[in-house]
Design a protein around this motif. Structure first.
Motif, PDB file in Angstrom:
ATOM      1  N   GLU A  77       4.605   8.889  -7.076  1.00  0.00           N
ATOM      2  CA  GLU A  77       4.945   9.073  -5.668  1.00  0.00           C
ATOM      3  C   GLU A  77       4.147  10.240  -5.065  1.00  0.00           C
ATOM      4  O   GLU A  77       3.536  11.037  -5.783  1.00  0.00           O
ATOM      5  CB  GLU A  77       6.441   9.339  -5.515  1.00  0.00           C
ATOM      6  CG  GLU A  77       7.330   8.174  -5.946  1.00  0.00           C
ATOM      7  CD  GLU A  77       7.220   6.985  -5.011  1.00  0.00           C
ATOM      8  OE1 GLU A  77       6.799   7.172  -3.846  1.00  0.00           O
ATOM      9  OE2 GLU A  77       7.537   5.860  -5.435  1.00  0.00           O
ATOM     10  N   LYS A  78       4.198  10.351  -3.744  1.00  0.00           N
ATOM     11  CA  LYS A  78       3.510  11.447  -3.062  1.00  0.00           C
ATOM     12  C   LYS A  78       4.006  12.788  -3.612  1.00  0.00           C
ATOM     13  O   LYS A  78       5.201  13.056  -3.617  1.00  0.00           O
ATOM     14  CB  LYS A  78       3.777  11.370  -1.561  1.00  0.00           C
ATOM     15  CG  LYS A  78       3.255  10.099  -0.905  1.00  0.00           C
ATOM     16  CD  LYS A  78       3.655  10.020   0.553  1.00  0.00           C
ATOM     17  CE  LYS A  78       3.189   8.711   1.183  1.00  0.00           C
ATOM     18  NZ  LYS A  78       3.621   8.583   2.589  1.00  0.00           N
ATOM     19  N   PRO A  79       3.083  13.639  -4.103  1.00  0.00           N
ATOM     20  CA  PRO A  79       3.488  14.873  -4.784  1.00  0.00           C
ATOM     21  C   PRO A  79       3.584  16.075  -3.839  1.00  0.00           C
ATOM     22  O   PRO A  79       3.098  16.045  -2.704  1.00  0.00           O
ATOM     23  CB  PRO A  79       2.357  15.084  -5.781  1.00  0.00           C
ATOM     24  CG  PRO A  79       1.147  14.567  -5.050  1.00  0.00           C
ATOM     25  CD  PRO A  79       1.628  13.407  -4.207  1.00  0.00           C
ATOM     26  N   GLN A  80       4.186  17.131  -4.327  1.00  0.00           N
ATOM     27  CA  GLN A  80       4.106  18.435  -3.670  1.00  0.00           C
ATOM     28  C   GLN A  80       2.694  18.987  -3.884  1.00  0.00           C
ATOM     29  O   GLN A  80       1.952  18.550  -4.773  1.00  0.00           O
ATOM     30  CB  GLN A  80       5.144  19.395  -4.248  1.00  0.00           C
ATOM     31  CG  GLN A  80       6.585  18.951  -4.043  1.00  0.00           C
ATOM     32  CD  GLN A  80       6.991  18.959  -2.592  1.00  0.00           C
ATOM     33  OE1 GLN A  80       6.588  19.845  -1.829  1.00  0.00           O
ATOM     34  NE2 GLN A  80       7.794  17.976  -2.193  1.00  0.00           N
ATOM     35  N   LEU A  81       2.307  19.998  -3.096  1.00  0.00           N
ATOM     36  CA  LEU A  81       0.936  20.505  -3.132  1.00  0.00           C
ATOM     37  C   LEU A  81       0.550  21.010  -4.509  1.00  0.00           C
ATOM     38  O   LEU A  81      -0.532  20.687  -5.018  1.00  0.00           O
ATOM     39  CB  LEU A  81       0.756  21.612  -2.098  1.00  0.00           C
ATOM     40  CG  LEU A  81      -0.639  22.259  -2.065  1.00  0.00           C
ATOM     41  CD1 LEU A  81      -1.710  21.223  -1.780  1.00  0.00           C
ATOM     42  CD2 LEU A  81      -0.681  23.384  -1.026  1.00  0.00           C
TER      43      LEU A  81
ATOM     44  N   THR B  16       1.633  20.182  -7.382  1.00  0.00           N
ATOM     45  CA  THR B  16       1.470  19.046  -8.291  1.00  0.00           C
ATOM     46  C   THR B  16       0.183  18.307  -7.994  1.00  0.00           C
ATOM     47  O   THR B  16      -0.556  17.911  -8.915  1.00  0.00           O
ATOM     48  CB  THR B  16       2.669  18.100  -8.173  1.00  0.00           C
ATOM     49  OG1 THR B  16       3.877  18.823  -8.417  1.00  0.00           O
ATOM     50  CG2 THR B  16       2.561  16.956  -9.171  1.00  0.00           C
ATOM     51  N   ALA B  17      -0.111  18.113  -6.712  1.00  0.00           N
ATOM     52  CA  ALA B  17      -1.347  17.429  -6.333  1.00  0.00           C
ATOM     53  C   ALA B  17      -2.571  18.201  -6.812  1.00  0.00           C
ATOM     54  O   ALA B  17      -3.570  17.607  -7.247  1.00  0.00           O
ATOM     55  CB  ALA B  17      -1.390  17.250  -4.816  1.00  0.00           C
ATOM     56  N   GLU B  18      -2.509  19.520  -6.754  1.00  0.00           N
ATOM     57  CA  GLU B  18      -3.620  20.337  -7.239  1.00  0.00           C
ATOM     58  C   GLU B  18      -3.840  20.129  -8.731  1.00  0.00           C
ATOM     59  O   GLU B  18      -4.986  20.055  -9.200  1.00  0.00           O
ATOM     60  CB  GLU B  18      -3.337  21.808  -6.946  1.00  0.00           C
ATOM     61  CG  GLU B  18      -3.410  22.154  -5.460  1.00  0.00           C
ATOM     62  CD  GLU B  18      -2.952  23.572  -5.157  1.00  0.00           C
ATOM     63  OE1 GLU B  18      -3.286  24.083  -4.072  1.00  0.00           O
ATOM     64  OE2 GLU B  18      -2.252  24.170  -6.011  1.00  0.00           O
ATOM     65  N   ALA B  19      -2.754  20.004  -9.487  1.00  0.00           N
ATOM     66  CA  ALA B  19      -2.866  19.753 -10.926  1.00  0.00           C
ATOM     67  C   ALA B  19      -3.437  18.362 -11.195  1.00  0.00           C
ATOM     68  O   ALA B  19      -4.233  18.177 -12.128  1.00  0.00           O
ATOM     69  CB  ALA B  19      -1.492  19.899 -11.590  1.00  0.00           C
ATOM     70  N   TYR B  20      -3.027  17.398 -10.383  1.00  0.00           N
ATOM     71  CA  TYR B  20      -3.560  16.042 -10.539  1.00  0.00           C
ATOM     72  C   TYR B  20      -5.078  16.024 -10.375  1.00  0.00           C
ATOM     73  O   TYR B  20      -5.811  15.452 -11.195  1.00  0.00           O
ATOM     74  CB  TYR B  20      -2.949  15.107  -9.492  1.00  0.00           C
ATOM     75  CG  TYR B  20      -1.503  14.729  -9.709  1.00  0.00           C
ATOM     76  CD1 TYR B  20      -0.842  15.033 -10.901  1.00  0.00           C
ATOM     77  CD2 TYR B  20      -0.795  14.063  -8.719  1.00  0.00           C
ATOM     78  CE1 TYR B  20       0.490  14.684 -11.088  1.00  0.00           C
ATOM     79  CE2 TYR B  20       0.534  13.697  -8.899  1.00  0.00           C
ATOM     80  CZ  TYR B  20       1.167  14.011 -10.079  1.00  0.00           C
ATOM     81  OH  TYR B  20       2.478  13.658 -10.253  1.00  0.00           O
ATOM     82  N   VAL B  21      -5.558  16.651  -9.307  1.00  0.00           N
ATOM     83  CA  VAL B  21      -6.986  16.632  -9.024  1.00  0.00           C
ATOM     84  C   VAL B  21      -7.755  17.388 -10.108  1.00  0.00           C
ATOM     85  O   VAL B  21      -8.820  16.949 -10.561  1.00  0.00           O
ATOM     86  CB  VAL B  21      -7.264  17.229  -7.635  1.00  0.00           C
ATOM     87  CG1 VAL B  21      -8.767  17.338  -7.390  1.00  0.00           C
ATOM     88  CG2 VAL B  21      -6.620  16.375  -6.542  1.00  0.00           C
ATOM     89  N   ALA B  22      -7.206  18.493 -10.561  1.00  0.00           N
ATOM     90  CA  ALA B  22      -7.882  19.296 -11.587  1.00  0.00           C
ATOM     91  C   ALA B  22      -8.005  18.556 -12.911  1.00  0.00           C
ATOM     92  O   ALA B  22      -8.969  18.751 -13.659  1.00  0.00           O
ATOM     93  CB  ALA B  22      -7.141  20.620 -11.784  1.00  0.00           C
ATOM     94  N   SER B  23      -7.038  17.690 -13.203  1.00  0.00           N
ATOM     95  CA  SER B  23      -7.030  16.992 -14.496  1.00  0.00           C
ATOM     96  C   SER B  23      -8.101  15.922 -14.587  1.00  0.00           C
ATOM     97  O   SER B  23      -8.568  15.584 -15.686  1.00  0.00           O
ATOM     98  CB  SER B  23      -5.668  16.347 -14.732  1.00  0.00           C
ATOM     99  OG  SER B  23      -5.494  15.203 -13.894  1.00  0.00           O
ATOM    100  N   GLY B  24      -8.500  15.355 -13.445  1.00  0.00           N
ATOM    101  CA  GLY B  24      -9.475  14.277 -13.455  1.00  0.00           C
ATOM    102  C   GLY B  24      -8.916  12.946 -13.924  1.00  0.00           C
ATOM    103  O   GLY B  24      -9.666  11.977 -14.088  1.00  0.00           O
ATOM    104  N   GLU B  25      -7.598  12.858 -14.129  1.00  0.00           N
ATOM    105  CA  GLU B  25      -6.975  11.639 -14.650  1.00  0.00           C
ATOM    106  C   GLU B  25      -6.192  10.869 -13.590  1.00  0.00           C
ATOM    107  O   GLU B  25      -5.564   9.856 -13.899  1.00  0.00           O
ATOM    108  CB  GLU B  25      -6.030  11.997 -15.802  1.00  0.00           C
ATOM    109  CG  GLU B  25      -6.735  12.633 -16.986  1.00  0.00           C
ATOM    110  CD  GLU B  25      -5.771  13.036 -18.085  1.00  0.00           C
ATOM    111  OE1 GLU B  25      -4.544  12.934 -17.859  1.00  0.00           O
ATOM    112  OE2 GLU B  25      -6.238  13.430 -19.168  1.00  0.00           O
ATOM    113  N   TYR B  26      -6.245  11.343 -12.356  1.00  0.00           N
ATOM    114  CA  TYR B  26      -5.451  10.726 -11.290  1.00  0.00           C
ATOM    115  C   TYR B  26      -6.357  10.259 -10.151  1.00  0.00           C
ATOM    116  O   TYR B  26      -7.384  10.871  -9.858  1.00  0.00           O
ATOM    117  CB  TYR B  26      -4.432  11.720 -10.730  1.00  0.00           C
ATOM    118  CG  TYR B  26      -3.300  12.052 -11.680  1.00  0.00           C
ATOM    119  CD1 TYR B  26      -2.047  11.466 -11.519  1.00  0.00           C
ATOM    120  CD2 TYR B  26      -3.478  12.960 -12.726  1.00  0.00           C
ATOM    121  CE1 TYR B  26      -0.997  11.767 -12.366  1.00  0.00           C
ATOM    122  CE2 TYR B  26      -2.436  13.270 -13.583  1.00  0.00           C
ATOM    123  CZ  TYR B  26      -1.195  12.674 -13.401  1.00  0.00           C
ATOM    124  OH  TYR B  26      -0.167  12.986 -14.249  1.00  0.00           O
TER     125      TYR B  26
END
Length: 468
Positions: free
Chosen positions: A173-177, A179-189
């Protein structure tokens, strides 16, 4: 061969005052001279495909047909939804239509209101997805994220099938900021684009497994549908019984065959004025401008003029949008709150949330140019070979003045022609209609006068076209 399925439903309010309930953003020209619907069709030119199949709301049918006609674009049918029931039923209808033609094509499901600036990258991702779909996979396209966006859902990739496709590990689902930063940093999302590619039969098989009530309702509504030119009119009662569910919830989150193919194509769903500013070309000061606009000491702003000169002095980070009947001024950081204005308009029962001043009809257009307590003045255009419905009014009389072309007028029991600079009078209670028998657009000025001038003072005497 691919069968593109273009979903042109929806009536979003986030781009008000350009986007209205009866004329939403997919029918607007926001990034080029072509509308978003037309751009969606045009970017398919690089791949072999059948004529697209369209799905839209009943009230948008003539807009879709007219934009395809203007663009010289073919179609495999236009499915009309009497009510919105989300994406899972919409795609089911397309799959059923495809199978009814004794075919089982790969359905390329696209939204009509997305901006994709890198067409080559889009087409490349489609080709990669095609290979997986032919193996029986249900492919979704994951947009390679550029920022930690909190307004999109995400897809977490799993094991790699090859260098271009991955198993889907989870839909998020739409994440908090943070969480979204962690998603982008991981390269897996990836951002969830809402675009898909799969075999028609396989989608229906998975839908029957996980949401059989949706499939059942769609089967009945399609089996009892009626063909009207290019329009496919569903059975309203059976479709209204269909559950409202997205393809993600109904199928993609439950199937074992979900695959994600990355797409890095400068994609945007243009969900706000700030997003539209981002995808448009800008001047050296960061201003994106369309229409008759003059700026002085203005920076980082989006300025749109539809009807009048818009001039700005000494402003920064603003969105300014002018239409014939409304002006929006908003800070770019607050554009998500535009929906609050639309809610106020709805509560006040004002037409500005519903439609533009200029209204499109299957026979042409009408545009209100002046209004008073006992009069309305409209500019009416009738396309060659078209005519309005025969109708009468109990509370208003009308004066018509032809300013261009030739009009064939039905007025009571009389029929006669009017040419430029000629006029006629339609008394209260007289059945009347206008026809354009010529080869050029017919334009006339209509003056309504009377004590009650609302649109509901109309009695249609035949089912021919749509009056106004």
């Amino acid at each position: 061969m691919l069968l593109p399925v273009i979903m042109a439903g929806g009536s979003g309010s986030r781009l008000w005052p350009l986007s209205r309930t009866l004329y939403p953003k997919q029918f607007l020209a926001l990034t080029s001279n072509a509308t978003m619907l037309q751009e969606t069709v045009k970017r398919l030119d690089g791949i072999e495909h059948q004529a697209p199949l369209f799905i839209c709301n009943e009230e948008h049918r003539f807009i879709v047909a007219e934009q395809l006609r203007k663009g010289g674009m073919d179609n495999s049918g236009i499915i009309l939804e009497p009510v919105g029931r989300n994406t899972a039923p919409a795609i089911a209808l397309a799959a059923l239509k495809a199978l009814a033609n004794n075919e089982d094509p790969l359905l390329l499901v696209l939204a009509a209101d997305h901006v994709i600036q890198n067409t080559d990258a889009f087409l490349s991702s489609v080709q990669h997805a095609k290979a997986e779909a032919e193996k029986g996979k249900l492919v979704t396209f994951g947009i390679v994220p550029t920022v930690p966006e909190t307004g999109y859902g995400y897809i977490r990739r799993g094991n790699a099938l090859n260098s271009d496709a991955y198993c889907v590990d989870a839909f998020v689902e739409k994440p908090q900021l943070i969480t979204a930063e962690a998603y982008v940093a991981s390269g897996e999302y990836y951002w969830n684009s809402g675009m898909f590619l799969f075999k028609a039969s396989h989608y229906l098989a998975e839908l029957e497994k996980f949401a059989p009530e949706i499939l059942h309702a769609c089967q009945i509504s399609m089996s009892e549908s009626k063909i009207d030119l290019d329009f496919i009119r569903l059975d309203k009662e059976s479709f209204m019984s269909c559950p409202d569910d997205s393809v993600d919830y109904a199928v993609m989150e439950k199937t074992k065959d979900a695959v994600v193919v990355p797409m890095d194509a400068n994609w945007s769903d243009v969900g706000s004025w700030s997003a539209l500013w981002e995808v448009n070309d800008k001047d050296a000061a960061g201003n994106a401008m369309r229409g008759d606009v003059l700026v002085e000491n203005t920076t980082n702003s989006y300025i749109y003029s539809q009807d009048k000169l818009v001039a700005t002095v000494g402003v920064d980070d603003l969105v300014i949008v002018e239409t014939k009947d409304a002006v929006l001024v908003a800070h770019k950081d607050k554009v998500q709150d535009v929906k609050g204005i639309v809610d106020q308009l709805k509560k006040a029962n004002r037409y500005e949330y519903l439609q533009h001043r200029e209204v499109y009809r299957p026979w042409g257009t009408h545009d209100e140019i002046a209004e008073g307590d006992r009069f309305h003045v409209k500019h009416v255009m009738v396309k060659p070979g078209e005519r309005t419905a025969t109708q009468l009014h109990y509370h208003r009389a009308e004066h018509w003045v032809v300013v261009k072309g030739t009009a064939k007028v039905i007025n009571g029991d009389k029929s006669y022609l009017l040419t430029e600079n000629e006029s006629t009078y339609i008394p209260i209670g007289s059945p009347h209609s206008i026809e354009n028998p010529g080869q050029i657009p017919l334009e006339l000025i209509e003056v309504r006068s009377g004590a009650y001038l609302s649109e509901d003072d109309v009695v249609r005497l035949e089912d021919y076209g749509v009056g106004y």
